[in-house]
Scaffold this active site. Structure first.
Site, PDB file in Angstrom:
ATOM      1  N   ASP A  14      -2.953 -18.498   0.862  1.00 21.18           N
ATOM      2  CA  ASP A  14      -4.138 -18.924   0.185  1.00 21.18           C
ATOM      3  C   ASP A  14      -4.742 -20.300   1.010  1.00 21.18           C
ATOM      4  O   ASP A  14      -6.229 -20.402   0.906  1.00 21.18           O
ATOM      5  CB  ASP A  14      -3.196 -19.659  -0.973  1.00 21.18           C
ATOM      6  CG  ASP A  14      -2.174 -20.534  -1.005  1.00 21.18           C
ATOM      7  OD1 ASP A  14      -1.536 -20.326   0.185  1.00 21.18           O
ATOM      8  OD2 ASP A  14      -1.642 -20.950  -1.962  1.00 21.18           O
ATOM      9  N   TYR A  27       0.846  -1.214  -0.058  1.00 20.79           N
ATOM     10  CA  TYR A  27      -0.004   0.094   0.018  1.00 20.79           C
ATOM     11  C   TYR A  27       0.630   1.405   0.019  1.00 20.79           C
ATOM     12  O   TYR A  27       0.441   2.449  -0.492  1.00 20.79           O
ATOM     13  CB  TYR A  27      -0.735   0.018   1.199  1.00 20.79           C
ATOM     14  CG  TYR A  27      -2.098  -0.521   0.950  1.00 20.79           C
ATOM     15  CD1 TYR A  27      -2.130  -2.132   0.771  1.00 20.79           C
ATOM     16  CD2 TYR A  27      -3.594   0.111   1.139  1.00 20.79           C
ATOM     17  CE1 TYR A  27      -3.556  -2.562   0.565  1.00 20.79           C
ATOM     18  CE2 TYR A  27      -4.759  -0.536   1.098  1.00 20.79           C
ATOM     19  CZ  TYR A  27      -4.685  -1.851   0.796  1.00 20.79           C
ATOM     20  OH  TYR A  27      -5.778  -2.766   0.658  1.00 20.79           O
ATOM     21  N   ASP A  45      -6.440  -6.701   4.056  1.00 15.48           N
ATOM     22  CA  ASP A  45      -7.639  -6.225   3.381  1.00 15.48           C
ATOM     23  C   ASP A  45      -8.295  -7.304   2.706  1.00 15.48           C
ATOM     24  O   ASP A  45      -9.743  -7.421   3.118  1.00 15.48           O
ATOM     25  CB  ASP A  45      -7.033  -5.514   2.166  1.00 15.48           C
ATOM     26  CG  ASP A  45      -8.153  -4.945   1.336  1.00 15.48           C
ATOM     27  OD1 ASP A  45      -8.924  -4.268   2.022  1.00 15.48           O
ATOM     28  OD2 ASP A  45      -8.025  -4.682   0.147  1.00 15.48           O
ATOM     29  N   LYS A  77       3.120 -15.534   2.761  1.00 15.95           N
ATOM     30  CA  LYS A  77       3.296 -16.222   1.612  1.00 15.95           C
ATOM     31  C   LYS A  77       4.616 -16.382   1.453  1.00 15.95           C
ATOM     32  O   LYS A  77       5.366 -16.032   0.613  1.00 15.95           O
ATOM     33  CB  LYS A  77       2.628 -15.313   0.596  1.00 15.95           C
ATOM     34  CG  LYS A  77       2.679 -16.123  -0.994  1.00 15.95           C
ATOM     35  CD  LYS A  77       1.552 -17.290  -1.027  1.00 15.95           C
ATOM     36  CE  LYS A  77       1.670 -17.973  -2.281  1.00 15.95           C
ATOM     37  NZ  LYS A  77       0.866 -19.182  -2.416  1.00 15.95           N
ATOM     38  N   ASP A 130     -12.184  -8.810   4.510  1.00 19.39           N
ATOM     39  CA  ASP A 130     -13.503  -8.969   3.730  1.00 19.39           C
ATOM     40  C   ASP A 130     -14.133 -10.179   3.680  1.00 19.39           C
ATOM     41  O   ASP A 130     -15.327 -10.559   4.166  1.00 19.39           O
ATOM     42  CB  ASP A 130     -13.293  -8.651   2.392  1.00 19.39           C
ATOM     43  CG  ASP A 130     -13.700  -7.067   1.952  1.00 19.39           C
ATOM     44  OD1 ASP A 130     -13.445  -6.164   3.252  1.00 19.39           O
ATOM     45  OD2 ASP A 130     -14.114  -6.481   1.022  1.00 19.39           O
TER      46      ASP A 130
HETATM   47  C1  IPM Z   1     -10.535  -1.142   3.805  1.00 18.46           C
HETATM   48  C2  IPM Z   1     -10.566  -0.467   2.488  1.00 18.46           C
HETATM   49  C3  IPM Z   1      -9.466   0.306   2.015  1.00 18.46           C
HETATM   50  C4  IPM Z   1      -8.316  -0.563   2.171  1.00 18.46           C
HETATM   51  C5  IPM Z   1      -9.633   1.007   0.658  1.00 18.46           C
HETATM   52  C6  IPM Z   1     -10.865   1.863   0.614  1.00 18.46           C
HETATM   53  C7  IPM Z   1      -8.402   1.870   0.281  1.00 18.46           C
HETATM   54  O1  IPM Z   1     -10.631  -1.509   1.602  1.00 18.46           O
HETATM   55  O2  IPM Z   1     -10.418  -0.283   4.696  1.00 18.46           O
HETATM   56  O3  IPM Z   1     -10.377  -2.332   3.874  1.00 18.46           O
HETATM   57  O4  IPM Z   1      -7.934  -1.313   1.309  1.00 18.46           O
HETATM   58  O5  IPM Z   1      -7.711  -0.569   3.157  1.00 18.46           O
HETATM   59 MG    MG Z   2     -10.935  -3.373   2.177  1.00 15.12          MG
END
Ligand code: IPM
Ligand code: MG
Length: 360
Positions: free
Chosen positions: A227, A146, A251, A195, A255
């Site tokens: 993975d 990032y 990240d 990884k 999710d």
């Molecule tokens: C999160 C989001 C952010 C990230 C984006 C919006 C830059 O996906 O907070 O997980 O990737 O960190």
């Molecule tokens: Mg995210």
């Protein structure tokens, strides 16, 4: 006590969910004798519209001067909004990256909890869910790909792009320590995800995590390839307590973790650094398609406010009280549309906030 909270409503559903969280904080203040003062700070698309950039120096300074930051969400529809025709460093999400870096918030805690009341929304089969699961992703937030150097260029007539993923041992050590500290307060198990079969940064990550682990003999630690971890999260999420990982893996995995709970509208998050100041936000995004329609679930933001009380202000009873109020409202059958199921009662954003505030 008095607390100064920088409030960043942001874009999409941000303003409406943050409003409900402040309502609940005010109810907590009234009950326990605290005053929460709010300073509104611009970030994301609304800041671009007003100032041309997603986070101004003044906005960052206002956040820095606060006791903690409460954020709704930033960003719009990538395909539709004009914000996405701007260069990447001027888009809404750049504001989020800049505030994380600017406030030194290298530790991102993202709980993934199966709420027993919402078990029906979990996409996993009953025999996988068992008695439920409750783990937290500890994501490194200010390093890795990032923030590494990147460029796009043309070489011998061929368009090319490069992103780099740097980590030094100090960055790894400080986030690993956080994960072990969190584990000490929970189930004392850390799975460190990398990884290492491919990446040098992951091989260094493994070494440093092993060194830190020696300081925490009470914690069981194991390494897992990313993975495999993605697979294990849907195969047997109960096995996890604390999942420690670098920025981009975190990240993606966070999710996935929120999706397996079936209730992304319920999940809070905290971004922390060396000091008390943290940034608290729901795990979900700005949902521009339902913005302003009183449909959004404010619970993730309300629970993020509870995390703020717990981690930044040490107000444990107050944080417990918010979490209990949320549980009570769910037990009574109130649901926003995202978590609605048969036999429950549908409410909008505002009424959900009102009901939780009443139960404080
Ligand atoms: C999160 C989001 C952010 C990230 C984006 C919006 C830059 O996906 O907070 O997980 O990737 O960190
Ligand atoms: Mg995210």
């Amino acid at each position: 006590m008095d607390y100064n909270i920088a409030v960043i409503p942001g874009d999409g559903i941000g303003p409406e969910i943050v409003r409900e969280a402040c309502k609940v904080l005010d109810a907590v203040g009234a009950k326990y004798g605290h005053t929460f003062r709010y300073t509104e700070v611009l970030m994301g698309g609304v800041s671009i519209d007003a100032t041309g950039v997603p986070l101004t120096e003044e906005a960052l300074a206002a956040a820095k001067a606060s006791d903690s930051v409460l954020l709704g969400a930033v960003g719009g529809n990538v395909g539709q909004s004009d914000w996405y025709s701007l260069p990447p460093h001027l888009r809404p999400e750049a504001g989020l990256l800049a505030i994380r870096k600017g406030l030194g918030l290298f530790c991102n805690l993202r709980p993934a909890v199966l709420f027993p009341q919402l078990k029906g929304a979990c996409p996993l089969r009953d025999e996988i869910i068992g008695g439920g699961f409750d783990f937290v992703v500890v994501r490194e937030l200010t390093g890795g790909v990032y923030f590494g150097e990147r460029k796009t260029f043309t070489e011998n007539g061929v368009r090319k792009a490069v992103d780099t993923m740097p980590y030094d041992e100090n960055e790894i050590r400080r986030i690993a320590k956080w994960a072990f500290e969190v584990a000490m307060k929970r189930g004392r198990r850390v799975v460190s995800v990398d990884k290492a079969n491919v990446l040098d940064t992951s091989r260094l990550w493994r070494q440093v995590v092993a060194e830190v682990a020696e300081e925490y003999p009470q914690v069981t630690v194991s390494d897992m390839l990313v993975d495999n971890c993605a697979m294990q999260m849907v195969k047997d999420p109960k096995q996890f307590d604390v999942v420690l990982t670098e920025n981009m893996f975190g990240d993606i995995l966070s999710d996935e973790a929120s999706m397996v709970t079936g209730s992304i509208g319920m999940l809070s998050s905290a971004s922390l650094g060396e000091g008390r100041l943290g940034l608290y936000e729901p795990s979900h995004g700005s949902a521009p398609d339902i913005a302003g329609q009183d449909k959004a679930n404010p619970i993730a933001t309300i629970l993020s406010a509870a995390m703020m009380l717990r981690y930044s202000f040490d107000l444990t009873a107050e944080a417990d009280c918010i979490e209990a109020a949320v549980g009570q409202v769910l037990n009574e059958g109130w649901r926003t549309v995202d978590i609605m199921s048969d036999g429950c009662k549908l409410v909008g954003t505002k009424e959900m906030g009102d009901r939780i505030a009443e139960r404080i």
